[in-house]
Design a protein around this motif. Structure first.
Motif, PDB file in Angstrom:
ATOM      1  N   VAL A  77     -14.827  -9.235  -5.802  1.00 20.58           N
ATOM      2  CA  VAL A  77     -14.263  -9.530  -4.473  1.00 20.58           C
ATOM      3  C   VAL A  77     -13.783  -8.260  -3.803  1.00 20.58           C
ATOM      4  N   ASP A  78     -13.852  -7.144  -4.531  1.00 21.30           N
ATOM      5  CA  ASP A  78     -13.422  -5.870  -3.972  1.00 21.30           C
ATOM      6  C   ASP A  78     -14.567  -5.288  -3.175  1.00 21.30           C
ATOM      7  N   SER A  79     -14.385  -5.207  -1.876  1.00 19.62           N
ATOM      8  CA  SER A  79     -15.422  -4.668  -0.990  1.00 19.62           C
ATOM      9  C   SER A  79     -15.269  -3.180  -0.766  1.00 19.62           C
ATOM     10  N   GLY A  80     -14.231  -2.576  -1.336  1.00 21.08           N
ATOM     11  CA  GLY A  80     -14.044  -1.148  -1.217  1.00 21.08           C
ATOM     12  C   GLY A  80     -13.257  -0.706  -0.011  1.00 21.08           C
ATOM     13  N   ASN A  81     -12.638  -1.633   0.701  1.00 16.19           N
ATOM     14  CA  ASN A  81     -11.864  -1.252   1.894  1.00 16.19           C
ATOM     15  C   ASN A  81     -10.393  -1.041   1.589  1.00 16.19           C
ATOM     16  N   GLY A  82     -10.013  -1.112   0.309  1.00 19.37           N
ATOM     17  CA  GLY A  82      -8.625  -0.843  -0.059  1.00 19.37           C
ATOM     18  C   GLY A  82      -7.707  -2.034   0.055  1.00 19.37           C
ATOM     19  N   ASN A  83      -8.210  -3.220   0.289  1.00 20.45           N
ATOM     20  CA  ASN A  83      -7.363  -4.410   0.406  1.00 20.45           C
ATOM     21  C   ASN A  83      -7.019  -5.004  -0.946  1.00 20.45           C
ATOM     22  N   ILE A  84      -7.718  -4.557  -1.981  1.00 16.32           N
ATOM     23  CA  ILE A  84      -7.479  -5.105  -3.306  1.00 16.32           C
ATOM     24  C   ILE A  84      -6.528  -4.180  -4.056  1.00 16.32           C
ATOM     25  N   ALA A 126      -6.091  -8.889 -10.082  1.00 16.27           N
ATOM     26  CA  ALA A 126      -6.391  -8.353  -8.751  1.00 16.27           C
ATOM     27  C   ALA A 126      -5.685  -9.219  -7.713  1.00 16.27           C
ATOM     28  N   VAL A 127      -4.864  -8.574  -6.862  1.00 15.98           N
ATOM     29  CA  VAL A 127      -4.105  -9.287  -5.830  1.00 15.98           C
ATOM     30  C   VAL A 127      -4.369  -8.647  -4.479  1.00 15.98           C
ATOM     31  N   ASP A 128      -4.074  -9.377  -3.452  1.00 16.55           N
ATOM     32  CA  ASP A 128      -4.165  -8.854  -2.094  1.00 16.55           C
ATOM     33  C   ASP A 128      -3.052  -7.832  -1.887  1.00 16.55           C
ATOM     34  N   ARG A 129      -3.432  -6.678  -1.357  1.00 13.92           N
ATOM     35  CA  ARG A 129      -2.459  -5.591  -1.232  1.00 13.92           C
ATOM     36  C   ARG A 129      -1.341  -5.964  -0.262  1.00 13.92           C
ATOM     37  N   ASP A 130      -1.636  -6.737   0.734  1.00 17.14           N
ATOM     38  CA  ASP A 130      -0.611  -7.055   1.750  1.00 17.14           C
ATOM     39  C   ASP A 130       0.239  -8.251   1.338  1.00 17.14           C
ATOM     40  N   THR A 131      -0.380  -9.258   0.773  1.00 14.30           N
ATOM     41  CA  THR A 131       0.365 -10.493   0.493  1.00 14.30           C
ATOM     42  C   THR A 131       0.689 -10.669  -0.981  1.00 14.30           C
ATOM     43  N   ASN A 132       0.120  -9.797  -1.856  1.00 12.37           N
ATOM     44  CA  ASN A 132       0.283  -9.935  -3.309  1.00 12.37           C
ATOM     45  C   ASN A 132      -0.232 -11.276  -3.819  1.00 12.37           C
ATOM     46  N   LYS A 133      -1.081 -11.861  -3.081  1.00 10.28           N
ATOM     47  CA  LYS A 133      -1.661 -13.138  -3.500  1.00 10.28           C
ATOM     48  C   LYS A 133      -2.795 -12.868  -4.493  1.00 10.28           C
ATOM     49  N   PRO A 134      -2.775 -13.534  -5.663  1.00 10.66           N
ATOM     50  CA  PRO A 134      -3.842 -13.318  -6.647  1.00 10.66           C
ATOM     51  C   PRO A 134      -5.203 -13.679  -6.087  1.00 10.66           C
ATOM     52  N   LEU A 135      -6.153 -12.777  -6.262  1.00 15.77           N
ATOM     53  CA  LEU A 135      -7.527 -13.020  -5.844  1.00 15.77           C
ATOM     54  C   LEU A 135      -8.420 -13.424  -7.012  1.00 15.77           C
ATOM     55  N   GLU A 136      -7.949 -13.128  -8.235  1.00 15.96           N
ATOM     56  CA  GLU A 136      -8.672 -13.495  -9.449  1.00 15.96           C
ATOM     57  C   GLU A 136      -7.639 -13.974 -10.464  1.00 15.96           C
ATOM     58  N   PRO A 137      -8.004 -14.898 -11.313  1.00 18.72           N
ATOM     59  CA  PRO A 137      -7.060 -15.301 -12.366  1.00 18.72           C
ATOM     60  C   PRO A 137      -6.792 -14.113 -13.300  1.00 18.72           C
ATOM     61  N   PRO A 138      -5.565 -14.016 -13.821  1.00 15.81           N
ATOM     62  CA  PRO A 138      -5.274 -12.929 -14.782  1.00 15.81           C
ATOM     63  C   PRO A 138      -6.223 -13.013 -15.983  1.00 15.81           C
ATOM     64  N   SER A 139      -6.595 -11.852 -16.464  1.00 14.98           N
ATOM     65  CA  SER A 139      -7.518 -11.799 -17.593  1.00 14.98           C
ATOM     66  C   SER A 139      -7.012 -10.796 -18.631  1.00 14.98           C
TER      67      SER A 139
END
Length: 784
Positions: A77-84, A126-139
């Motif tokens: 989900v990381d597109s390389g724009n630094g949001n992750i 992996a979480v959203d840099r702005d909201t700290n919302k998890p984008l992937e389950p912890p592994s």
């Protein structure tokens, strides 16, 4: 992939992988296909999550300047724009392991030790840099610490103590030693151990893989040497170079077996018994010695034959192991005055393994004299026991016996010692007063007891037993308990124990008596070996020199002074023979003699003589050749009045002849300061400067180049201040006696037109150019 594909093929392969991944997502829908590309180009596959990683590895004890890269986490989900933003938690997160929250790169910031902790369990998210919302389950994933060889083998149960029976067969198992290595046994050879023996050869060996120590020599005798100090080494990396090692000591004691028969000290024993003795009384004692221990040294006695078998019996004193001969029936002087017995001593416990070494028995003859007892005088005591010190001078007082006449007349008593009770006449008695004295110094080590009889005579005579004990004095110097050669490797390290020596003494050892060891004064300051007194009547011999060489010395004789603390103290100097042996890399002794050095050249005496004869003949030929050449030498330069300033052309090839410009000025060879005379050559620059001899003057205009060059060579050879201090300056001078003679124009006193060069045609291809040049000229002249 770097080894199998070029960069273009690898990129094409990755494109195909991406295409296949898209197709799988379309077809399988719920199956996520992930790809992780490691730091070194490895492609790892993982399903189930959108994370990209596998098990990570970190080499322990990494000491580089920068943190070591463990691996990289990446989500699809990381597109390389630094949001992750990547977050790391678990064991060592934030202290040992840090993560770049933008790239997902994990680094180890500290040096890791696998022996402290072999792996770390971490959790990535992996979480959203702005909201700290998890984008992937912890592994959860694991970082394993990869082992290196940083731990030497250790013997946790050393030092070891073992026992093995003397006279054991070669290969008898003694003990098994075990070393442990803290390194990972499942990775590489870091924990693969190989055992070797450093000390204890050639008596014992060790199995490289199991660590079992076995006997290596047959017929090891406990009576000659009882204890051995063995050093075992365990080396990891399979024993290869670069491995770490550890050592342990094994003290091996030889246990006793019945391998020695009993032995009587004398072939014939003399005893006496009075006819008035009653049955059961002791007649005398004798003993057979057996050097074995405990039950192996027990001795039984019996009477085999003799005319006194019915009158005497034999028993054994269990404490002293002596045979006691007693009177079984009364004897009569008038009937028979002497009896003979044959006594046998044997071991009751015989080892079946050594029956062939027998017989384990010995015999001796006992002669018993019967003494007359008619109307005897009566001694004041039933028997006398005296003591006298050994080595006491002749005439030393032993004691006094006293008898009185029981008759009414009380006649005077006359004392005497029957010679058959003192065959060697050690003692003498005063006939009137019964005082016993020695006739010469006694030796306790030869005979500790003297059983004599003293007779008191008036009308009839009466005898009494007198037992004289020889008291021990310290009159024997100590000596080595065993005379064995010590074998030591050439590459032995300084400070290593090579032997433990002990001593013995024929004198009686007092309770607190011990031996003291030291090097003899003449070798007290030697630089090869030292000795340490262990204060238990033993001493340890150490090597203090780094490495020994059989080429310089293969046998060392080390004199050791041994002192006892008896009264008076005695000392002796015993020589310990130390032989230098060649060993392999595992300190296994290969050879201990000097023949390999002598024969290493592979030449016999006849071959050496032949070679020397050839050399002498060749030298004679060379001397003869030089002498003939000198007889043919002629001066190179005929001009004695001209100053030589012309160039000398070098004809060492088919060069340009007189047109050659690579020449040098003869003036550069002239040294007006040249010296004559002999000076010794030296290899180093001397501190003092040697002045030049003043009688040599600069060479004039007329000079012989041969003499000139010889002078310069002599000056250079004998100049101790000129570098490189041991060299010969070489000049490109052809010398005299050449078949072709000189081609230089310096000797030409005529013009070219006066010379004939036709002979150059016969000199071969090297002079072809000269022949063409001069021959063509002659032809032109002729044609003109």
């Amino acid at each position: 992939f770097n080894e199998l594909f070029s960069l273009q093929l690898f990129q094409l392969y990755c494109k195909h992988i991406v295409s296949i991944t898209i197709l799988l997502k379309v077809e399988l829908k719920n199956i996520n296909f992930r790809m992780f590309l490691g730091k070194e180009g490895q492609v790892l596959h993982r399903s189930k999550r959108g994370w990209v990683w596998n098990q990570f590895f970190v080499i322990e004890e990494y000491t580089g300047p920068d943190p070591v890269l463990v691996g990289r986490l990446h989500s699809d989900v990381d597109s390389g724009n630094g949001n992750i933003k990547y977050i790391l938690s678990g064991e060592g997160a934030g202290t040992i392991f840090v993560i770049d929250d933008k790239t997902g790169n994990i680094h180890a910031t500290k040096t890791l030790d696998r022996e402290e902790q072999a792996q770390y369990t971490l959790t990535a998210q992996a979480v959203d840099r702005d909201t700290n919302k998890p984008l992937e389950p912890p592994s959860e994933f694991i970082v394993k610490v990869q082992d290196i060889n940083d731990n030497p083998p250790e013997f946790l149960h050393g030092p070891y103590y073992a026992r093995v029976a003397e006279m054991s067969n070669v290969g008898t198992s003694v003990i098994k030693v075990t070393a442990t290595d803290a390194d990972d046994p499942t990775y590489g050879n870091s924990a693969r151990l190989v055992y070797s023996i450093l000390q204890g050869q050639p008596y014992f060996s060790v199995e490289p893989q199991t660590g079992i120590i076995r006997t290596a020599l047959p017929n090891m005798d406990r009576e000659a040497r009882q204890e051995y100090d063995v050093v075992i080494q365990a080396k990891d990396m399979g024993g290869h170079m670069g491995g770490l090692s550890g050592t342990t000591q094994v003290k091996i004691t030889l246990t006793d077996v019945n391998d020695n028969p009993p032995k009587f000290a004398q072939g014939v024993y003399a005893m006496a018994v009075s006819e008035d003795k009653v049955p059961g009384e002791e007649v005398g004692r004798l003993k057979a010695k057996d050097p074995d221990l405990a039950e192996n040294g027990l001795v039984d006695y019996r009477i085999l034959e003799g005319d006194g078998m019915n009158l005497f019996e034999i028993t054994k004193d269990s404490e002293t192991q002596e045979a006691v001969i007693k009177l079984k029936k009364t004897v009569d002087f008038e009937t028979k005055r002497s009896y003979t017995l044959k006594v046998e001593a044997s071991n009751p416990h015989v080892d079946s393994r050594f029956i062939a070494w027998g017989p384990y028995k010995d015999t001796t003859i006992v002669k018993i004299s019967v003494e007359d007892a008619d109307e005897p005088p009566s001694f004041m005591a039933p028997g006398y026991n005296f003591e006298v010190e050994e080595n006491a001078p002749a005439g030393t007082l032993v004691g006094r016996v006293h008898a009185k006449d029981t008759d009414i007349m009380n006649n005077p008593i006359r004392y005497m010692i029957p010679r058959y009770t003192d065959l060697e006449e050690f003692f003498i008695i005063n006939h009137e007063d019964g005082i016993i004295k020695t006739t010469r110094p006694l030796d306790r080590e030869t005979q500790a007891w003297h059983n004599i009889s003293v007779s008191a005579t008036e009308i009839a005579k009466y005898q009494i037993r007198v037992n004289i004990k020889v008291k021990d004095v310290n009159d024997n110097a100590p000596e080595f308990a065993a005379q064995n050669e010590v074998l030591v490797c050439e590459n032995v390290s300084p400070g290593k124990l090579i032997e433990t020596v002990s001593a013995t003494d024929k004198d009686e050892m007092a309770h607190r008596q011990h031996f003291h060891f030291s090097l003899a004064p003449e070798v007290a300051n030697n630089h090869s070996f030292s000795i340490k007194d262990n204060r238990d009547s033993t001493a340890s011999i150490f090597v203090i020199r780094k490495g020994l060489s059989r080429m310089s010395q293969d046998v060392y004789h080390l004199p050791i002074q041994i002192n006892d603390n008896g009264v008076p103290p005695m000392s002796s100097t015993n020589t310990l023979i130390i032989r230098v042996c060649s060993c392999d890399s595992k300190d296994t002794i290969l050879s201990c003699n000097v023949e390999p050095f002598i024969l290493s050249a592979g030449l016999s005496t006849g071959a050496l003589i032949a070679i020397l004869a050839c050399i002498v003949i060749l030298l004679a030929i060379v001397v003869l050749f030089v002498a003939l050449r000198r007889q043919k030498k002629e001066p190179l330069i005929l001009f004695e009045e001209e100053d030589i300033r012309e160039n000398i052309i070098t004809y060492d090839d088919e060069g340009g002849g007189e047109e050659d410009t690579e020449a040098f000025d003869i003036a550069t060879l002239q040294n007006p300061d040249g010296a004559n005379g002999f000076l010794p050559r030296k290899d180093i620059k001397p501190e003092l400067q040697y002045p030049m001899r003043p009688d040599l003057r600069p060479i004039g205009n007329s000079v012989d180049v041969d003499d000139f060059i010889k002078t310069r060579i002599s000056d250079a050879d004998n100049d101790p201040t000129a570098p490189p201090y041991d060299s010969i300056q070489i000049y490109g001078y052809e010398g005299r006696g050449s078949i072709a003679g000189s081609l230089s124009s310096l000797e030409s006193v005529t013009t070219d037109s006066d010379l004939d060069y036709d002979y150059l045609q016969s000199w071969g291809p090297r002079f072809k150019k000269l022949a063409d040049l001069y021959g063509t000229k002659d032809l032109v002249d002729d044609n003109s």
